[in-house]
Design a protein around this motif. Structure first.
Motif, PDB file in Angstrom:
ATOM      1  N   ALA A  24       5.642  10.515  -5.124  1.00 48.78           N
ATOM      2  CA  ALA A  24       6.688  10.157  -4.163  1.00 48.78           C
ATOM      3  C   ALA A  24       6.322  10.643  -2.771  1.00 48.78           C
ATOM      4  CB  ALA A  24       8.022  10.743  -4.595  1.00 48.78           C
TER       5      ALA A  24
ATOM      6  N   LEU B 219       3.347   8.314  -1.749  1.00 47.18           N
ATOM      7  CA  LEU B 219       3.567   6.872  -1.677  1.00 47.18           C
ATOM      8  C   LEU B 219       4.685   6.452  -0.720  1.00 47.18           C
ATOM      9  CD1 LEU B 219       3.073   5.804  -5.398  1.00 47.18           C
ATOM     10  CD2 LEU B 219       1.555   5.432  -3.464  1.00 47.18           C
ATOM     11  N   ILE B 220       5.732   7.261  -0.616  1.00 48.42           N
ATOM     12  CA  ILE B 220       6.831   6.862   0.272  1.00 48.42           C
ATOM     13  C   ILE B 220       6.347   6.724   1.721  1.00 48.42           C
ATOM     14  CG2 ILE B 220       9.033   7.613   1.281  1.00 48.42           C
ATOM     15  CD1 ILE B 220       9.907   8.446  -1.497  1.00 48.42           C
ATOM     16  N   PRO B 221       5.635   7.739   2.268  1.00 49.71           N
ATOM     17  CA  PRO B 221       5.136   7.542   3.644  1.00 49.71           C
ATOM     18  C   PRO B 221       4.195   6.347   3.771  1.00 49.71           C
ATOM     19  CG  PRO B 221       4.962   9.841   2.993  1.00 49.71           C
ATOM     20  CD  PRO B 221       5.314   9.074   1.769  1.00 49.71           C
TER      21      PRO B 221
ATOM     22  N   PHE C 262      11.560   3.595  -8.639  1.00 51.15           N
ATOM     23  CA  PHE C 262      10.653   3.798  -7.516  1.00 51.15           C
ATOM     24  C   PHE C 262      10.290   2.498  -6.779  1.00 51.15           C
ATOM     25  CE2 PHE C 262       6.610   5.262  -5.614  1.00 51.15           C
ATOM     26  CZ  PHE C 262       7.147   6.285  -4.872  1.00 51.15           C
TER      27      PHE C 262
ATOM     28  N   ILE D 115      11.233   1.350  -2.763  1.00 57.07           N
ATOM     29  CA  ILE D 115      10.220   0.914  -1.797  1.00 57.07           C
ATOM     30  C   ILE D 115      10.514  -0.517  -1.339  1.00 57.07           C
ATOM     31  CG2 ILE D 115       7.754   0.382  -1.501  1.00 57.07           C
ATOM     32  CD1 ILE D 115       8.285   3.359  -1.633  1.00 57.07           C
TER      33      ILE D 115
ATOM     34  N   TYR E 278      13.323  -0.554   1.230  1.00 57.89           N
ATOM     35  CA  TYR E 278      12.833  -0.170   2.564  1.00 57.89           C
ATOM     36  C   TYR E 278      12.178  -1.368   3.252  1.00 57.89           C
ATOM     37  CZ  TYR E 278      12.914   4.804   1.123  1.00 57.89           C
ATOM     38  OH  TYR E 278      13.267   6.039   0.690  1.00 57.89           O
TER      39      TYR E 278
ATOM     40  N   MET F  28      10.160  20.288  -2.521  1.00 56.97           N
ATOM     41  CA  MET F  28      10.638  18.926  -2.248  1.00 56.97           C
ATOM     42  C   MET F  28      11.967  18.924  -1.513  1.00 56.97           C
ATOM     43  SD  MET F  28       8.939  16.219  -3.063  1.00 56.97           S
ATOM     44  CE  MET F  28      10.158  14.981  -3.487  1.00 56.97           C
TER      45      MET F  28
ATOM     46  N   TYR G 125      10.950  19.505   1.942  1.00 56.58           N
ATOM     47  CA  TYR G 125      10.048  18.515   2.487  1.00 56.58           C
ATOM     48  C   TYR G 125      10.738  17.169   2.712  1.00 56.58           C
ATOM     49  CZ  TYR G 125       6.038  15.324   2.676  1.00 56.58           C
ATOM     50  OH  TYR G 125       5.147  14.357   3.042  1.00 56.58           O
ATOM     51  N   MET G 126      11.515  16.729   1.716  1.00 58.89           N
ATOM     52  CA  MET G 126      12.138  15.405   1.798  1.00 58.89           C
ATOM     53  C   MET G 126      13.090  15.251   2.994  1.00 58.89           C
ATOM     54  SD  MET G 126      10.907  13.268  -0.296  1.00 58.89           S
ATOM     55  CE  MET G 126      12.088  11.945  -0.494  1.00 58.89           C
TER      56      MET G 126
ATOM     57  N   MET H 292      10.925  14.962   6.069  1.00 58.90           N
ATOM     58  CA  MET H 292      10.164  13.709   6.117  1.00 58.90           C
ATOM     59  C   MET H 292      11.088  12.526   6.442  1.00 58.90           C
ATOM     60  SD  MET H 292       7.779  11.944   3.200  1.00 58.90           S
ATOM     61  CE  MET H 292       9.141  11.245   2.295  1.00 58.90           C
TER      62      MET H 292
ATOM     63  N   PHE I  95      11.294  10.026   9.741  1.00 57.26           N
ATOM     64  CA  PHE I  95      11.335   8.554   9.711  1.00 57.26           C
ATOM     65  C   PHE I  95      12.574   8.045  10.451  1.00 57.26           C
ATOM     66  CE2 PHE I  95       8.874   8.601   5.475  1.00 57.26           C
ATOM     67  CZ  PHE I  95       7.672   8.573   6.161  1.00 57.26           C
TER      68      PHE I  95
END
Lengths: 363, 266
Positions: free
Chosen positions: A17, A20-22, B103, B107, B110, B210, B213-214, B217, B221
Motif C-alpha cells: 500500500a 503502490l498508492i503513491p 485495493f 486505486i 482515485y 502506518m 505515515y498515511m 502521505m 496529496f
C-alpha cells in the motif's frame, strides 16, 4: 496457515500500500513538473522550427535538427510550455506558459523582450497576432488582447469557462471557441461582444473562417457551420466521434478527422460528405495541406500522405509515440512532433516520406 | 482489462451521478464514495470481524500459555496455533482477502475522479476513450467539461480557503488538507485498535508507523493535487470512521477456548 505467515502477509500488504498508492496516484494525477500534461506546440519560419514542450521552448535548425537555443536556458520547475509559439513579422516569438505568463522572445537567441503576467491561470492555447495586437486565451476564462510592442493589456474578454483554443481573427473581428459550449464573435479593436451562439458542446480548437462561414468541431460529434456575420447556424455535419481539431479548408472542401478515427472530406457550402475513410486510430490534429498533398496524422503515430484532389494514397509511415500536435510544412519538409517517444520531432521529405532527421532533447 | 472492468464503469457512473445531481461534482464525489463504500461493506465488515476475532483469540489464556510454553520453539508454536484455528473454525487469511479485493477498487476510484475532472488537454483527450458514447448507458458529451466548483473550492486545483490576516495579509488555509490529516490519523488509530499484535511485535510496529505515515502521505496529496481527490479522502475517511465505530460498539466474538491440553505438551 500460521499467524506468522498471516502477519507476514499483512506486513506485505501494508508495504504494498505504501509503495503502490503513491505510484497509482502519481500515475493518474498529472501536474508534476516533468510530466507532460499536453502535447508539443510547433511553429516554423523560413529557416527554423520552434517547439514548445514541457519545460522548454526550443529553436531548431530546419536543415539538420540541431538546437539553436532553448528558453529558459536552464529548465525551471514550475514553468512549462505547450501552446504553439507564434511568430511576429519582426521575427519575434510569442509563447504562453503554464505559469500563467505570455512571453515575447527574440527568435534569434530566445531572450525575453516582455512578459505579460496578468493572466490568473495557465495558457494552454496558442496566441494570435494581428495588427499590433496579441490575442492570448487563458484557462482563467479570459481572452487577453495585448499590445505587441509593449505587452501591455489593451482589453480582455471573459467567457464562462476556460479557453484552450487560439482565436480566429479577420480584419475587424475575433472568433473565439470555448469549453463553455459557446462560440463568440468580438470586436477586434475593443473586445466588445458582437454575438454568441450556444453549440451545446465544448470546443477545444480554433474556428476556421471560410468566406462568410465559420467552421468549428465540437465534442457533440459534429462539425458545425455558422454565419460569421450573425452567428446563425448554417449546417451541422454529424460525425462518429468527437471533433477535437479544426478542419483544414482548401478549394471549398473541409478536411478533418474525429476521435473515432474517421477522416472526412465535406463540401463547405452545403455540409455534404464527399469522402470518409477509417484510419484506424483517433485523429486529434488538423491535416496539413501542401501544394498537391494532404497529410493526415493519427494518434497512434501513422502518417498518411494523400493526393489533395484525388485523395489517392501517396505514402504512409509510422512514427514512434502519440501524435497529437498539428504537423507543420516548411521548405518541402513535413515536421511532426511526438509525445511519449524518444524523439520529440521528426522531419520528413514531403514527396517521399523519407526521414531527414529526428530531434531528441537532452534529458 | 483494468480500464474495461474497473476504470470505465467508475468514470461513467461518476458522470451519471454528476448529471443526476444537477452538475455538482463535489456532491457526485461524495455520493459515489458512499456507493463504493456500501458495495464494499461486506468485505470491510468481514475484514474487521476477522481482525477482532484474532485480537480476541490472542487475549485468551490458552493462547498466552502456548506463547509462553513454546517461546523458544516457533515451529511447534505455529503447529499448536494452527490446531486452535481448526478447532474454532477460523481462517486467518479471511482478513487479508477483503483487503486485497478492495485495493484495486480504491486505486480505480482515485483514477476515476482525477480522469473525470480532466483539467489538462491530455486528460480530456484520454477521457474521450473512457466515456460510453453509444448503447443504453450512453453519456451525453454535453456534460463536459465538468463544473469543478464546489463550495469555496475548484475541485481541479489544490484547495485553499483564502483569508486576510493582520500581519501576513492574504493567506490560504488548506482546510481539506487539515481534515484529511486528522481524519486519516483518527481512522488509523481506530484500525490499530482492531489489528492483531501484542503492541511490541514487528507487525504492531509497522501498523504504528502506518498510522503516522498515511496521514502525512494523504495530507501531502491533498495539499498538492486536485481538491476533488482531497474531498474523496475526507468523505471516505469519515465513512470509514463511522463504520469502524459501529463495528467496535457491536458485540465481540467471545472466543472461549479450553485450557492447554496435555497432549500438546512436548
Amino acid at each position: 496457515m500460521s499467524i506468522f505467515k498471516e502477519t507476514r502477509i499483512t506486513r506485505l500488504l501494508i508495504i504494498s500500500a505504501i509503495i503502490l498508492i503513491p505510484i497509482a496516484l502519481s500515475g493518474c494525477v498529472s501536474g508534476g513538473s516533468m510530466t507532460a500534461t499536453s502535447w508539443p506546440g510547433v511553429t516554423a519560419d523560413e529557416s527554423n522550427l520552434y517547439i514548445a514542450f514541457n519545460q522548454s521552448v526550443f529553436a531548431i535548425n530546419q536543415d539538420n535538427g540541431k538546437v539553436l537555443w532553448r528558453f529558459p536556458v536552464e529548465p525551471e520547475k514550475n514553468q512549462t510550455f505547450f501552446a504553439p509559439p507564434v511568430l511576429t513579422e519582426e521575427g519575434e516569438l510569442i509563447v504562453g506558459s503554464y505559469n500563467n505568463n505570455v512571453y515575447k522572445l527574440s527568435a534569434s537567441d530566445g531572450h525575453v523582450i516582455w512578459n505579460f503576467t496578468g493572466a490568473k491561470d495557465r495558457i494552454i492555447g496558442g496566441s494570435v497576432i494581428t495588427d499590433q495586437i496579441v490575442l492570448s486565451p487563458s484557462t482563467d476564462n479570459h481572452l487577453y488582447a495585448l499590445d505587441l510592442a509593449s505587452g501591455n493589456l489593451i482589453w480582455s474578454f471573459e467567457a464562462n469557462e476556460a479557453l484552450w483554443a487560439a482565436p480566429m481573427v479577420d480584419q475587424e473581428r475575433v472568433f473565439l471557441s470555448s469549453l463553455d459550449h459557446f462560440i463568440y464573435a468580438l470586436d477586434l479593436a475593443t473586445g466588445k461582444e458582437l454575438w454568441r451562439q450556444d453549440l451545446e458542446n465544448a470546443m477545444v480548437d480554433t474556428p476556421v473562417l471560410a468566406g462568410d462561414l465559420l467552421l468549428v468541431g465540437t465534442f457533440g460529434n459534429e462539425l458545425i457551420s455558422l454565419n460569421a456575420n450573425t452567428g446563425d447556424l448554417e449546417w451541422r455535419f454529424k460525425t462518429e466521434g468527437w471533433v477535437w481539431s479544426s478542419p483544414a479548408v482548401y478549394d471549398n472542401n473541409a478536411y478533418f478527422g474525429d476521435m473515432a478515427g474517421n477522416f472526412y472530406i465535406i463540401d463547405v457550402a452545403s455540409g455534404q460528405q464527399i469522402e470518409r475513410a477509417q484510419m484506424g486510430s483517433p485523429i486529434a490534429t488538423t491535416p496539413a495541406i501542401g501544394d498537391n498533398e494532404i497529410f493526415i496524422v493519427t494518434e497512434q503515430g501513422d502518417l498518411y500522405a494523400r493526393g489533395l484532389d484525388t485523395a489517392h494514397p501517396l505514402w504512409q509511415i509510422a512514427i514512434e509515440g502519440r501524435m497529437l500536435s498539428d504537423a507543420v510544412l516548411a521548405n518541402e519538409t513535413l515536421f511532426v512532433a511526438s509525445l511519449d517517444a524518444d524523439n520529440l520531432v521528426s522531419a520528413m521529405n514531403i514527396e517521399s516520406g523519407n526521414l531527414r532527421w529526428q530531434f531528441a532533447p537532452e534529458k | 482489462m483494468w480500464d474495461t472492468l474497473i476504470l470505465d464503469p467508475m468514470i461513467n457512473a461518476l458522470l451519471v451521478i454528476y448529471d443526476l445531481l444537477g452538475n455538482n461534482f463535489g456532491l457526485a464525489i461524495i455520493v459515489f464514495t458512499v456507493i463504493i463504500r456500501l458495495i464494499t461493506l461486506p468485505l470491510s465488515l468481514q475484514q474487521q470481524k476477522s481482525s477482532m476475532k484474532m485480537q480476541d483469540l490472542q487475549k485468551t489464556k490458552r493462547w498466552k500459555d502456548l506463547e509462553k510454553k513454546y517461546k523458544d520453539n516457533k515451529k511447534k508454536l505455529q503447529e499448536e496455533q494452527l490446531k486452535i484455528y481448526q478447532e474454532i473454525g477460523f481462517n486467518p487469511m479471511s482478513g487479508c482477502l477483503p483487503t486485497l479485493i478492495q485495493f484495486p477498487i480504491i486505486i480505480g476510484l482515485y483514477q476515476a475522479i482525477i480522469r473525470t475532472l480532466a483539467v489538462t488537454p491530455i486528460q480530456l483527450l484520454d477521457l474521450s476513450g473512457h466515456i460510453y458514447q453509444s448503447g443504453f448507458f450512453s453519456i451525453p458529451s454535453s456534460l463536459l467539461p465538468l463544473t469543478s466548483n464546489f463550495l469555496w473550492m475548484n475541485l481541479g486545483q489544490p484547495e485553499r480557503f483564502w483569508v486576510t490576516l493582520p500581519i501576513v495579509g492574504l493567506f490560504g488555509i488548506p482546510v481539506l488538507t487539515i481534515l484529511v490529516v486528522i481524519s486519516t490519523y483518527y481512522q488509523s488509530k481506530l484500525t490499530m485498535a482492531t489489528t492483531p499484535g501484542d503492541g511490541e511485535g514487528q507487525g504492531a510496529q509497522m501498523t504504528k508507523m502506518m498510522s503516522l505515515y498515511m496521514p502525512l502521505m494523504l495530507g501531502y496529496f491533498a495539499y498538492t493535487f486536485a481538491s476533488g481527490l482531497a474531498l474523496y479522502f475526507v468523505a471516505s475517511n469519515l465513512l470509514g470512521i463511522a463504520q469502524y465505530s459501529l463495528i467496535k460498539s457491536s458485540k465481540g466474538s467471545n472466543i472461549d477456548l479450553a485450557p492447554v491440553k496435555k497432549s500438546v505438551k512436548k
